[in-house]
Every structure is written in structure tokens, then in C-alpha cells.
Scaffold this motif. Sequence first.
Motif, PDB file in Angstrom:
ATOM      1  N   GLU A  39       9.027  16.056  -1.378  1.00 42.49           N
ATOM      2  CA  GLU A  39       9.414  14.672  -1.653  1.00 42.49           C
ATOM      3  C   GLU A  39       9.152  14.344  -3.120  1.00 42.49           C
ATOM      4  O   GLU A  39       9.986  13.762  -3.806  1.00 42.49           O
ATOM      5  N   LEU A  79      11.721  16.038  -5.298  1.00 41.77           N
ATOM      6  CA  LEU A  79      13.033  15.403  -5.180  1.00 41.77           C
ATOM      7  C   LEU A  79      13.081  14.101  -5.951  1.00 41.77           C
ATOM      8  O   LEU A  79      14.080  13.794  -6.626  1.00 41.77           O
ATOM      9  N   GLU A  92      15.370   7.032  -5.089  1.00 37.66           N
ATOM     10  CA  GLU A  92      16.229   6.861  -3.903  1.00 37.66           C
ATOM     11  C   GLU A  92      16.155   8.064  -2.964  1.00 37.66           C
ATOM     12  O   GLU A  92      16.563   7.989  -1.813  1.00 37.66           O
ATOM     13  N   LEU A  93      15.599   9.164  -3.465  1.00 35.76           N
ATOM     14  CA  LEU A  93      15.439  10.340  -2.604  1.00 35.76           C
ATOM     15  C   LEU A  93      14.109  10.324  -1.845  1.00 35.76           C
ATOM     16  O   LEU A  93      13.773  11.248  -1.117  1.00 35.76           O
ATOM     17  N   ALA A 129      13.664  11.437   1.939  1.00 39.60           N
ATOM     18  CA  ALA A 129      14.740  12.347   2.343  1.00 39.60           C
ATOM     19  C   ALA A 129      14.142  13.559   3.057  1.00 39.60           C
ATOM     20  O   ALA A 129      13.086  14.058   2.674  1.00 39.60           O
ATOM     21  N   ARG A 157      24.012  13.268  -1.714  1.00 37.87           N
ATOM     22  CA  ARG A 157      23.126  12.309  -2.388  1.00 37.87           C
ATOM     23  C   ARG A 157      22.731  12.785  -3.789  1.00 37.87           C
ATOM     24  O   ARG A 157      22.475  11.966  -4.659  1.00 37.87           O
ATOM     25  N   THR A 158      22.651  14.113  -3.978  1.00 35.96           N
ATOM     26  CA  THR A 158      22.249  14.592  -5.305  1.00 35.96           C
ATOM     27  C   THR A 158      23.448  14.694  -6.243  1.00 35.96           C
ATOM     28  O   THR A 158      23.306  14.553  -7.445  1.00 35.96           O
ATOM     29  N   LEU A 217      21.445  17.708   1.150  1.00 37.06           N
ATOM     30  CA  LEU A 217      21.418  16.490   0.335  1.00 37.06           C
ATOM     31  C   LEU A 217      22.498  16.482  -0.737  1.00 37.06           C
ATOM     32  O   LEU A 217      22.467  15.683  -1.667  1.00 37.06           O
ATOM     33  N   TYR A 276      15.644  13.561  -8.866  1.00 31.01           N
ATOM     34  CA  TYR A 276      16.773  12.678  -8.544  1.00 31.01           C
ATOM     35  C   TYR A 276      16.427  11.197  -8.448  1.00 31.01           C
ATOM     36  O   TYR A 276      17.277  10.385  -8.121  1.00 31.01           O
TER      37      TYR A 276
END
Length: 582
Positions: free
Chosen positions: A13, A16, A23-24, A27, A50-51, A47, A20
Motif C-alpha cells: 500500500e 502504491l 487515491e491508491l 487498493a 487505475r495506474t 490495477l 501513484y
Amino acid sequence: MASIVDILAQRFERALVTVYGPELKGADPMLRRSDHADFQSNAPLSLKKRTGDNPRDAAAKIIAALDVADLCERVEMSGPGFLNLHLKGSFIAETTAVQASDERLGIALASTPETVVVDYSSPNIAKELHAGHLRSTIIGDALARVLEQVGNKVIRQNHLGDWGTPFGMLIEHYLDLGEQVGDTAIGDLNEFYRAARAKFDTAPAFAERARKRVVLLQGGDEATLQFWKRLVDESKRSFRAVYDKLGITMKDSDAAGESFFNPRLEGIVKELTDKGLAVESEGAICVFPPGFKGKEGNPVPLIIRKQDGGYGYATTDLAAIKYRLLELGATRILYVVGAPQAQHLTMIYKAAEMAGWLKPPARAQHVAFGSVLGEDGKMLKSRAGDSVTLMELLDEGEERALAVVREKASERASAGEEAVAEGDLQSVAHAVAISAIKYADFSADRVKDYVFSWSRMLATIGNTGPYLQYAHARTRSILRKAEAAGYTPGTITITAPEEKALALALGSFGAVVHDVAASLEPHRMCTYLYELASTFSSFWNACPVLKAEPAERASRLALVELTAKVLERALGLLGIEAPARM
RNA sequence: GCGCCCGUAGCUCAGCUGGAUAGAGCAUCGGACUUCGAAUCCGAGGGUCGUAGGUUCGAAUCCUUCCGGGCGCGCCA
């Protein structure tokens, strides 16, 4: 307590978010056990939307940002963008040591405990529990145990069929027999019911008495209620005997059957009518939940008051769901009921929603299951053609298990090895029989039918209850010998691949328990148990414990002890005993 | 007629909710006991995932068609 995946997930986490942005956060890093490494993450692939990165680029960025030097030997990208994680033995050893010192063996408590009502078993008074009750009884009981283990308040509810028109004939028959059997025993319940039914169908005078008796019962006649209560008590004794033998945690005080809800039915009808949800139709009062179409495209009703003014099961079910939500405070209600009742139950939920009783976060779920079939592919029956009673089934199981256990014991005894003592054969056979029956039932997906087969479920080889118990008995055997020699478990170190595999298998126990609690699928526990047991067997084969060097011995002893505890706990959550010897 | 469930190796079943060559057990074949329980372990063969399309980087998994099996659809529970 944090497991390996939990700890890895936190690091992912963080990585990420670093790469990114916030907002990640939250995830799913998609961490799974892998054939190509200890764990793999599919996050770069899953992802992708999203990425915005192509998976291999994402994988490279994540690796760069991932701070796992203390946990992993190496992390590498593979294929279209998988991240393969090779864990450090020290990391595995540490988490395993934490798990070993944890009373809960790594099972986290639910972050938001709930009040869960589990409706299961639900036999009828004046009939014996039979094969048709097996699945509801053992599946419901296992789920109750699992939900309780993760910290929920579980309220078991036995929705007994203990009221209604059949009691007229049953009471009259009971009175007829009174002279012979006194007030102590009805004897064989099924025989009792059959005889009452036969008289009702053939003797008009008796039928007339029965009808009058129903009126007295409904009217609350004191003497009649006394007779009714004796019947109920007698039946409960019979249920009790079966529950005890099967290892079922349902208590007498968990009974809330039709008689309990009977005084509330009138109020239910009034409430639904007042709310404009129930209407008169063909002389009956019905609720028509939207979205249910019957044969000619007609809406399907829940009949809450029959033409004759009586109440059926729909009314009782509505009274029960209201009681469970409003009085017991349930936020989750499980109906452990056969698959054919799916539509009826959805209609009940719908009606309860319309009435304003059932609203989020509370929800009701149908824990549906298929049928137990005989070798002929049809519903399990006895030779005589009627449904076989659970007691008969369990007795036969114990008999067959005893033969197996006795044979193995004598083999071992004649080889001069430690064997089950003669006096313990019965109790071991009992444990083996119950495990065979339950494990066979649990090990496949609930909703499917399965064929009941003694030879398969009682097999001493393969994926069976007895195999798991055997694995556990072997752990206990080592632990006994270690204790006798004065050896004690010590610091865990992970070197051999079999040690690593065993530790990793042990470490996923907590997640599996939560998985079962969420999915309500006991077969996931079985899959885990079998994997753990076979991983242990491989370890056993490759890693001597008692004959190892002291440090290694202490480490392996700790692994064996934890394995023993996890096997015992996991079996226990399914309601299966784990004897120390077998 | 409408609706729900099921279809994966010869048999019994998994497949973590869309991820790498589809995995186990039983059965078959071949190995391992003067090391802690061989009721065990190690290895081999065996599958167009019912069918035909579709969605996309990617399908046993999601959508649709059809086939086959089970079940439900008003006064039983």
C-alpha cells in the motif's frame, strides 16, 4: 496479530501510494501464494485501469518504491507484470513464532463484530431427526462456531416444528397410549407418529377427537397444553441425544419454534394489513412481494392467513424474522435451509424489507445446500423405504469406524508399537465416525448434492476426515515423545523447504477462518485442512524432529506443536474432534 | 410457460470472485520403511473446463444462445 500477507499488504500500500498517489490507498495488492515464488502480487495487472501504466512499467515502479528489504530476499518482475516475492526465512520464522505464542493462533477478531442469528437444524416434534436434517444441523453448527470464533455474538435458533394441526392427533394418540407407557416415554418417535397418523386416517372417531383437541390446544386449554408440553419435552430429549452424539452446540434454550411465534401471528397480519402490504385474495390474506411470477404469470403470494383463518409457515417465518431483527438485534441472519426454499426465503426477506424490519446494514442470507443421496442417486432412505434416522446413521458409522480403528490398533500392537488402548477404542471410533460424516459433507461446495458413501468417507487414505485426524495424531505422538525426553520447543528457524512450506501453510490459517466466516462455505476450511495436513506429512517425511540437532530440534518441535494446535482448532471449528491417539 | 441451481481427468471434487503451463483425492503404474505412527511420502500417465458466440492484454471464472440434469412456482413446512 499481523500475518505475512497483512505485513506485505501494508508495504505494498505504501509503495502504491508513493508511486501513484493517495487515491491508491486501500487498493488490493492481490497477494497470492505462487508456484513461481512464495507469494506473488498481481497488482500491476489488476490495477492497470487505475495506474494508467502498462503492467510491466508499473511493476518496475512498484519494485523501486517497495521497501521490503527486511522481509524479502528478492522481488522480481515476471511475465506480463507479476511481482514474485521470495521471502526471507527470518521473516517467516518471526511471524510463525508470533502465531505460536498467540492463543488465537493468528485468527484476528472481526473489526466490526455483529449479532448473527443462525437458524439451523429445525426438526419437527414427534418425529426423529433423520438424514434430511443432517446437512442443516452440521453446516449450521460449523458456521456458528466459525462466526463466534472471529468475535461475533452468535445466537443459535432452532426453529422447531412444535405447533399446528398434527398435534391434535398426536396428543390423542399419546393419551391412548398413556396406560401402557405412563408419562415417561413415547418410545420410538417415528413409530409413534406413524401410528397416530394411521388412526387419524382410518378411525373417524379418533379423527374427530383429534380435531377437537386442536381446538382445545389453540384455545389454550391447560390440560391439553400439559400433554403438548410432554410431547415436546420427549422429542427434545431425542434431539438432545442426537446432538450430543454429533457434537452439535445447539442448546435446548436455543429453541424458538412455531409455538413460540404462535401468539405473535395475529399481530403480524394486523401490522402488514395496516401498512397496506397485505391484501385479501381468494379468501386468504396475502402479501405479494414484487418480482415473483408464478405459472400463469400471476404474482406469487405469501399467504399470511389462510381461508380458514389459520396461519401457515409464511406467517411464522415473518414473525421470526421480525423477532430476530427487532428483539434479538441481529444484523446478519443465516437460514441454513435446503436449496429448494430459495424463492420462499427471498420473498420473506422482501416482505420484511417492505415492512421496515429488515434494513441495511442488517441482511438475511440463505445458506443453501443440496441433498444427501443414497448410492442409487436418490434421496437417502433405509431398506424399508423410509428416511433413515440420524441415530441409526450415526450408530452404523460408529460400528464401521470401530472395525477400522480396531484393526489398525491390533496391527500396531502386534508390531510392538504404541496403540490405542482397548478401553479407548469406542471413543476413538466415535470421533472417527463423526469426522468421516462431517468432513465428507463439508468438503464439497454446499449447494451440490452428494452421494453418501461409507467406504469413501471412512477411507483411511486420501482427503478424508480420518486422514486429517491421523495427521494430528502423529503430531501429538512426536510431542509426547519429546516431552518424555525432556525436549522443549524453542526458537523457530526456517531452512529446509518443507519447513518453509509448513510455516507458510500455518500462517494462512487466520485468513482462512475469516474467509469461511464471510463466504459461509465450510469447504474452504476443508481445502485448507487437507493442504496443511499433507504439507505436514511431507515435512514429517523430510525433516526428522527428535533426532535433529538440539537447535533444529527445538525449532521443529515448535512447528509441530503449532501444527497440532492449528489442526485441532480448524477441525474443532467444523465440529470435529482430534484425538491424541488413534 | 416463468424462475433458480448444477455441468471441470475414468470416478469424487477444488480452482481464492478476470491472471502465468487448469489443481487435488480415488483408481492405474513406478519408487521410498534397521529415523519420530507407511492410516504416510516421492514420481508418472490422464482434461478441446457441456456447446456456440461475445466482452479484453488475458475467460473454467463475466454476458448471450443452445444441449443435458435437478428443483421451485396459492392455502404442507
